[in-house]
Write an enzyme that holds these catalytic residues in place. Structure first.
Site, PDB file in Angstrom:
ATOM      1  CG  ASP A 186       5.158  -8.828  46.621  1.00  7.92           C
ATOM      2  OD1 ASP A 186       3.806  -8.819  47.117  1.00  7.92           O
ATOM      3  OD2 ASP A 186       5.762  -8.108  45.472  1.00  7.92           O
ATOM      4  CD  GLU A 187       9.580  -9.729  51.079  1.00  6.67           C
ATOM      5  OE1 GLU A 187      10.611  -8.412  50.707  1.00  6.67           O
ATOM      6  OE2 GLU A 187       8.821  -9.223  51.643  1.00  6.67           O
ATOM      7  CE  LYS A 212       3.251 -20.933  56.642  1.00  5.18           C
ATOM      8  NZ  LYS A 212       4.026 -22.140  55.318  1.00  5.18           N
ATOM      9  CE  LYS A 254       5.902  -7.630  54.365  1.00  2.00           C
ATOM     10  NZ  LYS A 254       6.216  -8.339  52.686  1.00  2.00           N
ATOM     11  CD  GLN A 291       4.983  -1.597  51.154  1.00  2.00           C
ATOM     12  OE1 GLN A 291       5.093  -0.734  52.004  1.00  2.00           O
ATOM     13  NE2 GLN A 291       3.280  -1.415  50.518  1.00  2.00           N
ATOM     14  CB  THR A 335       6.828   1.559  48.489  1.00  2.00           C
ATOM     15  OG1 THR A 335       5.669   1.859  48.809  1.00  2.00           O
ATOM     16  CG2 THR A 335       7.673   1.641  50.029  1.00  2.00           C
ATOM     17  N   GLY A 338      -0.348  -6.020  49.506  1.00  3.91           N
ATOM     18  CA  GLY A 338      -1.444  -7.492  50.153  1.00  3.91           C
ATOM     19  C   GLY A 338      -0.639  -8.796  50.793  1.00  3.91           C
ATOM     20  CG  HIS A 339       0.787  -8.507  54.690  1.00  2.00           C
ATOM     21  ND1 HIS A 339       0.981  -8.230  55.353  1.00  2.00           N
ATOM     22  CD2 HIS A 339       1.292  -8.038  53.250  1.00  2.00           C
ATOM     23  CE1 HIS A 339       2.139  -7.370  55.215  1.00  2.00           C
ATOM     24  NE2 HIS A 339       2.240  -7.059  54.365  1.00  2.00           N
TER      25      HIS A 339
END
Length: 431
Positions: free
Chosen positions: A13-14, A18, A16, A225, A240, A40-41
């Site tokens: 969730d960093e 964008k 990625k 992830q 994960t 989820g991007h």
């Protein structure tokens, strides 16, 4: 020609999506190599929000080739939902833009049912999965009973493999978990239809990517992830089901490590985590809630509120070592605006001893207490900054500290959610 890998340097969730979207402008082909629709991007383009779970976010760039390679596990229903939404919004008008690996494993309803049933049975000890069937699908892959994309277009092969799997899966669901059985015929008929629709996208993705490289194409590999969720190197068992590191990108996409020129680790200016597991810098006070609210820290896949805390330098140093990071793309710096003081965890204290590195033992990691250094914050709005010198001196000092404490340069700074709210200090495709 240089290839660039983008991976998460924290717990996922960093941001990625964008970063991949920005770098896609300079790439020819964008490859998703691991994970499934548990990723989820999210990205904002001219005020429009897009959320991707399987298709690389580079698909928003006209003429770019996007690949979902063999290391990804695919839920066809989710994939076709993404394809349909893109087409409705005027994207993916040319289906040849998207390539899907013939050898990618497929998620079935029994994977999702088992995922949910297992988490329910674990109760308070649950892992905190997304309940999308990712783990059970990878389990079948490793057990050599997985059903792959190529099987969906061969009716007799699909029927034989599916029937064998159903015997075991329904036994587990009914007899062990006390859950409803899954209907074989309904599933078989449904996935035959998926196979026919998937057929035009299916290719040998490893061959395709390597041919692109030989012809001089610039390849951008999109990780899923984060490093601390890697099944081999993360906070096991709170991880994960796949390898989330740069090495996993190579195996998942079917390319050799020598083709990789740069590895960019994406990290927030603070830290977040979804699900269970150790998180030493988690902030339970008003600062943590502020990060959650201002950063819109709710999962793109599940909607769950994320746990929020201060930047954890030992974990990012660990990510730098595991991935061979060339640089860091620092996201959500704007979220920290308005804080009088900002904290950085520089080391841990474990049972009275200062520890500089991430502990390998889960017990020790859970016992770790952060050792902080504090810095002056900044009040100025930075969302309009487009050059590094446009941001306040205090924010620049914060970035320099992160570079010094992690040993990795910050090559990009995100100062807002939109694509153009970005400061690119160094382009990895042009370095």
């Amino acid at each position: 020609m240089k290839s660039v890998v983008v991976v998460g340097a924290q717990w996922g969730d960093e941001g990625k999506g964008k970063i991949v979207d920005i770098y896609s402008e300079f790439a020819d082909t964008i490859v998703r190599a691991t994970g499934g629709n548990n990723a989820g991007h999210t990205l904002i383009v001219k005020g429009d929000k897009f959320v991707f779970h399987l298709i690389p976010s580079g698909i928003l760039h006209q003429g770019k080739k996007c690949v979902i390679s063999n290391g990804v596990v695919i839920d066809p229903k989710v994939l076709f939902s993404e394809i349909d939404r893109l087409k409705e919004r005027g994207y993916l008008s040319d289906d040849s833009q998207l390539k899907v690996g013939l050898l990618a494993n497929i998620i079935f309803p029994y994977h999702i049912a088992l995922d949910n049933s297992r988490e329910a049975k674990l109760g308070s000890k649950k892992i905190g999965t997304t309940a999308r069937g990712i783990g059970p699908c990878y389990e079948d892959k490793i057990a050599r009973v997985g059903i792959r994309a190529c099987d969906l277009i061969q009716p007799h092969v699909l029927e034989d493999k599916l029937r064998a799997n159903f015997e075991m899966k329904n036994f587990l669901l009914k007899s062990y978990y006390g859950a409803p059985e899954i209907d074989f015929r309904k599933t078989y008929d449904e996935y035959l239809v998926y196979g026919e629709r998937l057929k035009p996208y299916l290719i040998d993705t490893s061959l395709f990517i390597n041919m692109e490289i030989r012809q001089g194409a610039k390849i951008l590999f999109e990780g899923a992830q984060g490093t601390l969720l890697d099944v081999d190197h993360g906070t096991y068992p709170y991880v994960t089901s796949s390898n989330t590191t740069a090495g996993g990108v190579c195996t998942g996409s079917g390319v050799g490590p020598t083709v990789v020129g740069e590895v960019v680790g994406v990290s927030k200016a603070y830290a977040t985590r979804v699900g269970s597991g150790p998180f030493p810098t988690e902030a339970f006070d008003d600062d943590g809630q502020m990060m959650r609210d201002r950063g819109h820290e709710y999962g793109a896949t599940t909607g769950r509120p994320r746990r929020c805390g201060w930047f954890d330098a030992p974990t990012v140093r660990y990510a730098a070592r595991l991935n061979g990071l060339s640089s860091i793309a620092l996201t959500k710096l704007d979220v920290l605006t308005g804080l009088s003081r900002v904290k950085v965890c520089v080391a841990y204290e474990i049972e009275g001893t200062r520890v500089e590195e991430v502990p390998m033992s889960l017990h020790e990691f859970e016992a770790a207490r952060p050792i902080y250094e504090e810095m002056e914050g900044w009040e100025e709005d930075i969302s309009r900054a487009r050059e590094y010198n446009d941001i306040p001196k205090a924010a620049q000092r914060y970035i320099r500290m992160l570079e010094e404490i992690t040993g990795v340069e910050v090559s990009l700074v995100s100062v807002g959610a939109d694509r153009n709210e970005t400061i690119m200090r160094r382009n990895p495709f042009r370095a």
